[in-house]
Every structure is written in C-alpha cells, then in structure tokens.
Design a protein around this motif. Structure first.
Motif, mmCIF file in Angstrom:
data_model
loop_
_atom_site.group_PDB
_atom_site.id
_atom_site.type_symbol
_atom_site.label_atom_id
_atom_site.label_comp_id
_atom_site.label_asym_id
_atom_site.label_seq_id
_atom_site.Cartn_x
_atom_site.Cartn_y
_atom_site.Cartn_z
ATOM 1 N N PRO A 147 -126.775 21.933 -50.063
ATOM 2 C CA PRO A 147 -125.296 21.798 -49.800
ATOM 3 C C PRO A 147 -124.908 22.202 -48.640
ATOM 4 O O PRO A 147 -125.268 22.767 -47.896
ATOM 5 N N GLY A 148 -124.021 21.207 -48.112
ATOM 6 C CA GLY A 148 -123.530 21.139 -46.748
ATOM 7 C C GLY A 148 -124.238 20.233 -45.836
ATOM 8 O O GLY A 148 -123.650 19.738 -44.533
ATOM 9 N N GLY A 191 -133.480 32.369 -37.624
ATOM 10 C CA GLY A 191 -132.838 33.456 -36.822
ATOM 11 C C GLY A 191 -132.868 32.797 -35.571
ATOM 12 O O GLY A 191 -133.116 33.351 -34.300
ATOM 13 N N ARG A 192 -132.323 31.570 -35.324
ATOM 14 C CA ARG A 192 -132.316 30.985 -34.179
ATOM 15 C C ARG A 192 -131.071 31.066 -33.466
ATOM 16 O O ARG A 192 -130.129 31.180 -34.303
ATOM 17 N N ALA A 201 -127.614 24.837 -42.291
ATOM 18 C CA ALA A 201 -126.230 24.376 -43.043
ATOM 19 C C ALA A 201 -125.144 25.402 -43.281
ATOM 20 O O ALA A 201 -124.111 25.104 -43.240
ATOM 21 N N ALA A 202 -125.549 26.658 -43.548
ATOM 22 C CA ALA A 202 -124.705 27.740 -43.644
ATOM 23 C C ALA A 202 -123.908 28.259 -42.437
ATOM 24 O O ALA A 202 -122.762 28.606 -42.096
ATOM 25 N N ASP A 203 -124.646 27.772 -41.481
ATOM 26 C CA ASP A 203 -124.164 27.915 -40.077
ATOM 27 C C ASP A 203 -123.342 26.628 -39.418
ATOM 28 O O ASP A 203 -122.956 26.582 -38.483
ATOM 29 N N THR A 236 -124.895 19.845 -35.688
ATOM 30 C CA THR A 236 -126.045 19.059 -35.558
ATOM 31 C C THR A 236 -127.122 19.980 -35.463
ATOM 32 O O THR A 236 -127.004 20.860 -34.510
ATOM 33 N N ALA A 237 -128.247 19.800 -35.752
ATOM 34 C CA ALA A 237 -129.637 20.338 -35.759
ATOM 35 C C ALA A 237 -130.769 19.828 -35.813
ATOM 36 O O ALA A 237 -130.891 18.668 -36.619
#
Ligand code: SF4
Length: 462
Positions: free
Chosen positions: A235-236, A147-148, A197-199, A156-157
């Motif tokens: 995935p991603g 929830g960031r 990844a979804a983000d 990139t994260a």
C-alpha cells in the motif's frame, strides 16, 4: 544534549546513497545531530566511491579537505566509509594519516560507537583511541536497510535488493570490493518497502549490482518477477522502477511481470556496455550481439510503451575503428530512449587493466563525443513521442516559479524532467499531465488532473 554533531558526505552511486542513509540513521538513533556545515561538526564522515580511478581521486580529494578542517581544529574526527575504504588498506593508512578510522561497505553496526569514541577522545585525553582500520569482510549476509535517515525527497526511494556480484566483467572491480552476490530475502525487501511507503515513498527504484540475478542464491532460481509483484502490491507504492538489469539473465518471466503489473513502470535500465561480439567477449558480458538484439526485440514486443535506458563503454582495450563504428551504428538504429557512455578506465586489479591494446585517451575522447552526439539525436527524436500524451507525473521540486516533475520514463537524477504549468502541484503529488512541448531531454506539460486516477476532492499532499 546530543552525543555529538556529525557532517556526512555521500559520494558515488545510488547504492552508496542507501548505505549513507543507513549509516546516518544509526548515528541519529545514537543521538548524533546532523550538521549542514562541515566546519561546525565534531565528526566528518565521508562515504566514498571506489569504482573508477576518477571516483577514487574525487573521494581522496574530499577526505583531504575534511582532514584540513580537522587540522584547523574545527572538526575533531574524520571517518571514511564505503568502497574506497574497503580496498587498499596499507595504501590508505599511509596516504591519509589524518583519517581517524576507516569503515568499509558494511560499517553500519560500528559507525555510532566509533563516532562516540572519537567524540569522547576529544573531551578526555585518557579515552582510548579507536582502532584505525575497522573494515569487515565483504561477504556477510545482507541486513535490512531500515531505520534510514533519507537523503532523497520523501516521495522517492532506492531499495537495494541484493549486494555484491557474481559476474566477471573484465573491466569491473566491484565484485572484489562488494563481494559475491547475496540477495535479500523477499520478506526483508518488503519490510524496507513498507517502511519507506509509510514514510511517504510513492516511487521505489530497485537497485543492486545486478538486479536480474535476484534470488538465484537464496531460492535456486530468478525471483525478480515475484519480487516486482509483491513490492508493487505494498500500500502506498505507486511506481516500481527496475534499474541495473544485467542483460544475460533477463528472462521472459521478468518481461511478463513488468508488462502485467500496473504499478511497475514501463521503464528498464539495462547496461549493455557494447554491441560488437569481440568487445562483448573481451568484457566477458556473457551475451552476444544476436542475443542482445533478440532480448531488445522481446522487451519491446512484450512491454508496450517501454522506455529503455542503457550505458556503453567506449575505448575498451582492443576496440578497433570497426568495433566502434558497429557500436555507433547500433546506437543510431536501436533507438534507446536514454543512454549514457563512459570512457574505459583501466582499473588496477581487473583483467582488462592488463589487456594489450589499451586505447589512446584522445581516441577514447573522440569516440565518446561521437557516441554521445549520435545518442543525442536519437534521444531528442524519441522525446517527440510524448507530445500530446496524457501521462502520470511525479512532482519533485519547484525551480523558481516552475514546478518540476518526472514521467515514468525518467529515473531520478539521471534522466530528464517535465516542467509543469497549471494546477496547484505540491512536491510528491502524482498528477495527470498533458505533454505540450519537447525541449532537448526535457518535456513541458499542463496539469489536467490533480492526482492521477484520484478525484481532485480526495487529493492530499505528500
Ligand atoms: S555486472 Fe559486471 S559491471 Fe556490473 S557490478 Fe557485476 S561485474 Fe561489475
């Protein structure tokens, strides 16, 4: 109507940045609007760094500026979170009387309520003032950093795989601030990675105080290899990068996992701090020079194309000319692709801060210059190995008319970049690029394929 407006200042390292993203996420969930200008916000939150004296001074300066805005009436509350707030309770309460509340390193459960209370206080004099020091113990189990509100570009994260540290490096105050080592369960890390990844996150940078110790507390053994493989399979996710690897626990299984997992980039950031045995012993690094050299040999033999980054400390107490000469010779011979250095800073509360043989500041300065000059020559030379190669590049930004990206050999923020010509890049694209020129720490290249490994027709922008 939003609950209020908040201006957020995040200081320090990527670990603190993840905490900032979580705190911001909680505020936004509570309907706070994030405000770019400090003088337009109801509440100013400063997430501080307390690693070195210099970073503490920087944090205090930023907090005082926020307090000045509050005195002028433009902000109604100042909240201090992070490492600085975790230590020196009495000193901070006295030194920073205009700060409304201190949260420590684990304030995510409290931040929203606290900012709400401060906002209400301004609207109604009868509202209760929040408690000023709300810092919790630093040994709580890790919670998921989900929830960031992301502060890095979407592609990139950073992912924190554990909190705290069980090592006893004599120069370091971090274990006292962040507590003992606590790994996140594999499933919790994967939950975060899936969300990122979804983000849109294609690059996952694994961080912790000590990433190689991952799993020893939860699973009774080092589980980094399993974690690397499972993250790489989400995935991603296209690049998984290992940062802050403590050398003493770098096992052959970890080397094998890096080598054999396609999405794990062949890049390791492994702070060594020194190479002379008396210095390694004084620092309690739990590794000798011979063991370090053997580890580097195993890493380079086991991971073809490895880009190795490290960090050194110069001017540690008792460092003689001979110790430093040994370090300088090592830097010239070991040929790290990337390396940084710090001048030793005696930290209150650390064993080394009380050691005899503290080195004169002028000597530290001269040694720092020498080591950085030695490494610069090595780094520039190492850059030439990229010339003519076809490499994957992740596009980060556009600077003027030039697109700017990174190869797997460059971690965000700390390493160099590659400037691109040709193609029609977009931020977040992963492109195939031919390297045409090396210039200092940076590269130049020409786009040869729009999405690495993917036919141009199926490319979609991030
Ligand atoms: S490994 Fe050493 S330097 Fe790193 S956080 Fe732990 S004690 Fe500090």
């Amino acid at each position: 109507m939003p609950t209020g407006t908040v201006h957020f200042i995040s200081l320090g390292c990527p670990k603190n940045l993840v905490d900032s993203e979580v705190l911001l996420g909680r505020l936004v969930l509570d309907d706070f609007a994030v405000c770019e200008d400090a003088d337009q916000a109801d509440i100013i939150v400063v997430n501080t760094c307390g690693f070195l004296e210099a970073s503490r001074q920087e944090s205090i300066g930023v907090i005082q500026e926020a307090c000045e805005l509050k005195k002028k009436g433009s902000a109604s509350g100042v909240v201090v979170a992070g490492c600085l707030a975790q230590r020196d309770k009495d000193k901070l309460l006295e030194l920073l009387p205009d700060v409304d509340a201190f949260l420590g390193i684990m304030g995510e459960e409290k931040i929203a309520q606290l900012c709400e209370d401060l906002t209400k206080k301004v609207k109604s004099r009868r509202a209760k003032s929040p408690e000023r020091y709300q810092v919790e113990r630093n040994d709580r189990e890790c919670s998921a950093d989900v929830g960031r509100l992301r502060l890095t570009p979407r592609h990139t994260a950073y992912v924190k795989i554990s909190e705290g540290c069980d090592n006893v490096c004599t120069f370091c105050i971090i274990p006292k601030i962040r507590g003992v080592h606590r790994s996140k369960p594999v499933e919790m890390v994967l939950q975060e990675v899936r969300e990122l990844a979804a983000d849109g996150a294609k690059e996952i940078n694994l961080i912790a105080q000590d990433t190689t110790s991952y799993g020893k507390d939860l699973y009774g053994g080092f589980e980094l290899p399993r974690l690397l493989r499972e993250i790489a399979a989400v995935p991603g996710v296209r690049w998984v990068r290992l940062m802050y690897a403590y050398p003493s626990y770098f096992t052959d299984a970890m080397i094998e996992a890096i080598a054999s997992t396609p999405n794990v980039v062949k890049y390791v950031d492994m702070p060594l701090q020194h190479i002379s045995d008396p210095m390694l012993k004084g620092m309690k690094r739990q590794i000798t020079k011979a063991e370090t050299l053997d580890l580097m040999r195993r890493l380079r033999a086991g991971v073809p194309g490895l880009v190795l980054r490290t960090t050194f400390i110069v001017g540690f107490p008792g460092e003689t000319d001979a110790d430093f000469d040994e370090l300088e010779a090592f830097v010239k011979e070991a040929k790290f692709d990337r390396a940084g250095a710090f001048k030793y800073s005696p930290e209150k509360g650390t064993p080394a801060g009380r050691y005899p043989g503290q080195v004169d500041e002028a000597v530290k300065e001269a040694r720092y210059d020498r080591i950085m000059r030695a490494q610069q020559a090595v780094a520039f030379d190492r850059q030439r190995k990229w010339l003519g190669q076809d490499v994957e590049v992740l596009v980060d930004s556009k600077a003027g008319k030039r697109w700017v990206g990174r190869t797997y050999g460059d971690a965000p923020e700390i390493d160099g970049v590659i400037y691109l010509t040709g193609g029609k890049p977009k931020v977040g694209d992963l492109l195939r690029v031919k390297v045409t020129r090396a210039e200092g720490y940076d590269l130049h290249g020409k786009v040869v394929e729009r999405e690495a490994g993917v036919p141009a027709a199926s490319v979609s922008g991030a």
